[in-house]
Design a protein around this motif. Structure first.
Motif, PDB file in Angstrom:
ATOM      1  N   PHE A  15       3.558  26.734 -21.971  1.00 16.17           N
ATOM      2  CA  PHE A  15       3.141  27.447 -20.764  1.00 16.17           C
ATOM      3  C   PHE A  15       3.291  26.548 -19.538  1.00 16.17           C
ATOM      4  CE2 PHE A  15      -0.216  28.406 -17.694  1.00 16.17           C
ATOM      5  CZ  PHE A  15       0.094  29.713 -17.383  1.00 16.17           C
ATOM      6  N   ASN A  16       2.808  25.312 -19.649  1.00 12.78           N
ATOM      7  CA  ASN A  16       2.888  24.388 -18.514  1.00 12.78           C
ATOM      8  C   ASN A  16       4.341  24.029 -18.183  1.00 12.78           C
ATOM      9  OD1 ASN A  16       0.120  24.326 -18.111  1.00 12.78           O
ATOM     10  ND2 ASN A  16      -0.164  22.599 -19.488  1.00 12.78           N
ATOM     11  N   GLU A  17       5.149  23.787 -19.206  1.00  5.09           N
ATOM     12  CA  GLU A  17       6.544  23.402 -18.997  1.00  5.09           C
ATOM     13  C   GLU A  17       7.380  24.551 -18.430  1.00  5.09           C
ATOM     14  OE1 GLU A  17       8.188  20.295 -19.389  1.00  5.09           O
ATOM     15  OE2 GLU A  17       6.074  19.719 -19.322  1.00  5.09           O
ATOM     16  N   SER A  18       7.031  25.775 -18.756  1.00  8.86           N
ATOM     17  CA  SER A  18       7.793  26.930 -18.258  1.00  8.86           C
ATOM     18  C   SER A  18       7.273  27.408 -16.908  1.00  8.86           C
ATOM     19  CB  SER A  18       7.746  28.070 -19.272  1.00  8.86           C
ATOM     20  OG  SER A  18       6.434  28.614 -19.338  1.00  8.86           O
ATOM     21  N   HIS A  19       6.318  26.664 -16.345  1.00 12.05           N
ATOM     22  CA  HIS A  19       5.728  26.996 -15.040  1.00 12.05           C
ATOM     23  C   HIS A  19       5.160  28.414 -15.020  1.00 12.05           C
ATOM     24  CE1 HIS A  19       7.289  23.223 -13.631  1.00 12.05           C
ATOM     25  NE2 HIS A  19       8.507  23.569 -14.060  1.00 12.05           N
ATOM     26  N   GLY A  20       4.529  28.783 -16.122  1.00 15.14           N
ATOM     27  CA  GLY A  20       3.824  30.060 -16.174  1.00 15.14           C
ATOM     28  C   GLY A  20       4.653  31.262 -16.557  1.00 15.14           C
ATOM     29  N   MET A  21       5.879  31.022 -17.042  1.00 14.95           N
ATOM     30  CA  MET A  21       6.712  32.145 -17.455  1.00 14.95           C
ATOM     31  C   MET A  21       5.993  32.888 -18.592  1.00 14.95           C
ATOM     32  SD  MET A  21      10.688  32.113 -18.665  1.00 14.95           S
ATOM     33  CE  MET A  21      11.241  31.267 -17.211  1.00 14.95           C
ATOM     34  N   TYR A  22       6.024  34.183 -18.554  1.00 12.55           N
ATOM     35  CA  TYR A  22       5.328  35.024 -19.543  1.00 12.55           C
ATOM     36  C   TYR A  22       3.830  34.697 -19.576  1.00 12.55           C
ATOM     37  CZ  TYR A  22      10.150  35.484 -21.111  1.00 12.55           C
ATOM     38  OH  TYR A  22      11.498  35.677 -21.160  1.00 12.55           O
ATOM     39  N   SER A  23       3.295  34.442 -18.400  1.00 10.25           N
ATOM     40  CA  SER A  23       1.913  33.956 -18.326  1.00 10.25           C
ATOM     41  C   SER A  23       0.902  34.907 -18.960  1.00 10.25           C
ATOM     42  CB  SER A  23       1.513  33.653 -16.884  1.00 10.25           C
ATOM     43  OG  SER A  23       1.615  34.812 -16.091  1.00 10.25           O
ATOM     44  N   GLU A  24       1.089  36.210 -18.813  1.00 13.73           N
ATOM     45  CA  GLU A  24       0.125  37.147 -19.390  1.00 13.73           C
ATOM     46  C   GLU A  24       0.152  37.091 -20.911  1.00 13.73           C
ATOM     47  OE1 GLU A  24       0.341  41.116 -17.840  1.00 13.73           O
ATOM     48  OE2 GLU A  24       0.452  40.395 -15.774  1.00 13.73           O
ATOM     49  N   LYS A  25       1.362  37.055 -21.476  1.00 13.23           N
ATOM     50  CA  LYS A  25       1.484  36.994 -22.934  1.00 13.23           C
ATOM     51  C   LYS A  25       0.982  35.658 -23.471  1.00 13.23           C
ATOM     52  CE  LYS A  25       5.243  40.276 -23.348  1.00 13.23           C
ATOM     53  NZ  LYS A  25       6.606  40.524 -23.787  1.00 13.23           N
ATOM     54  N   MET A  26       1.298  34.574 -22.767  1.00 14.38           N
ATOM     55  CA  MET A  26       0.833  33.246 -23.195  1.00 14.38           C
ATOM     56  C   MET A  26      -0.693  33.164 -23.122  1.00 14.38           C
ATOM     57  SD  MET A  26       3.051  30.994 -24.125  1.00 14.38           S
ATOM     58  CE  MET A  26       4.500  30.084 -23.758  1.00 14.38           C
ATOM     59  N   ALA A  27      -1.251  33.684 -22.050  1.00 12.83           N
ATOM     60  CA  ALA A  27      -2.706  33.660 -21.887  1.00 12.83           C
ATOM     61  C   ALA A  27      -3.375  34.451 -23.000  1.00 12.83           C
ATOM     62  CB  ALA A  27      -3.101  34.207 -20.522  1.00 12.83           C
ATOM     63  N   ALA A  28      -2.809  35.605 -23.337  1.00 15.38           N
ATOM     64  CA  ALA A  28      -3.375  36.424 -24.420  1.00 15.38           C
ATOM     65  C   ALA A  28      -3.282  35.684 -25.755  1.00 15.38           C
ATOM     66  CB  ALA A  28      -2.653  37.763 -24.504  1.00 15.38           C
ATOM     67  N   ALA A  29      -2.129  35.045 -26.024  1.00 14.19           N
ATOM     68  CA  ALA A  29      -1.965  34.302 -27.277  1.00 14.19           C
ATOM     69  C   ALA A  29      -2.944  33.135 -27.342  1.00 14.19           C
ATOM     70  CB  ALA A  29      -0.525  33.802 -27.406  1.00 14.19           C
ATOM     71  N   LEU A  30      -3.088  32.392 -26.231  1.00 18.05           N
ATOM     72  CA  LEU A  30      -4.034  31.269 -26.207  1.00 18.05           C
ATOM     73  C   LEU A  30      -5.467  31.751 -26.391  1.00 18.05           C
ATOM     74  CD1 LEU A  30      -2.519  29.014 -23.410  1.00 18.05           C
ATOM     75  CD2 LEU A  30      -2.829  28.413 -25.821  1.00 18.05           C
TER      76      LEU A  30
END
Length: 111
Positions: A69-84
């Motif tokens: 998430f940090n390396e992609s500068h928040g790309m797919y942030s909603e999906k990443m946040a949900a997974a985390l």
């Protein structure tokens, strides 16, 4: 055990089969026979090594997701946040089950 020393002994008789079963269960949980029996007598949860490894792996996976998430500068942030959130929620539940008993009281001391 409140920092008390383990000085007293209790001897019990078991069949060879019972001893084998107790020893096997203690080994699976990564505990000594004495600690395994103490936890069982007091109704505390006895986690297996597999459960402990699973918890460790979940923590690692969460860390990797956070890194991506940090390396992609928040790309797919909603999906990443949900997974985390899902991983963290599962970790917290697993920790309550696995670690509460083993970390809630200090380790007994031997003399």
């Amino acid at each position: 055990m409140n920092g008390e020393f383990l000085t007293d002994h209790i001897n019990i008789r078991v069949t060879p089969k019972e001893r084998s079963q107790i020893q096997e269960q203690a080994e699976v949980s990564g505990l000594s026979i004495s600690e395994y029996i103490r936890r069982r007598v007091y109704g505390r949860y006895v986690p297996s090594r597999i459960e402990k490894k699973m918890l460790s792996e979940l923590r690692r996976q969460g860390g990797l997701l956070k890194y991506i998430f940090n390396e992609s500068h928040g790309m797919y942030s909603e999906k990443m946040a949900a997974a985390l959130d899902n991983i963290n929620s599962f970790i917290r539940g697993l920790e309550r089950i696995i670690l509460n008993d083993s970390e809630s009281s200090p380790a007994p001391q031997r003399r």
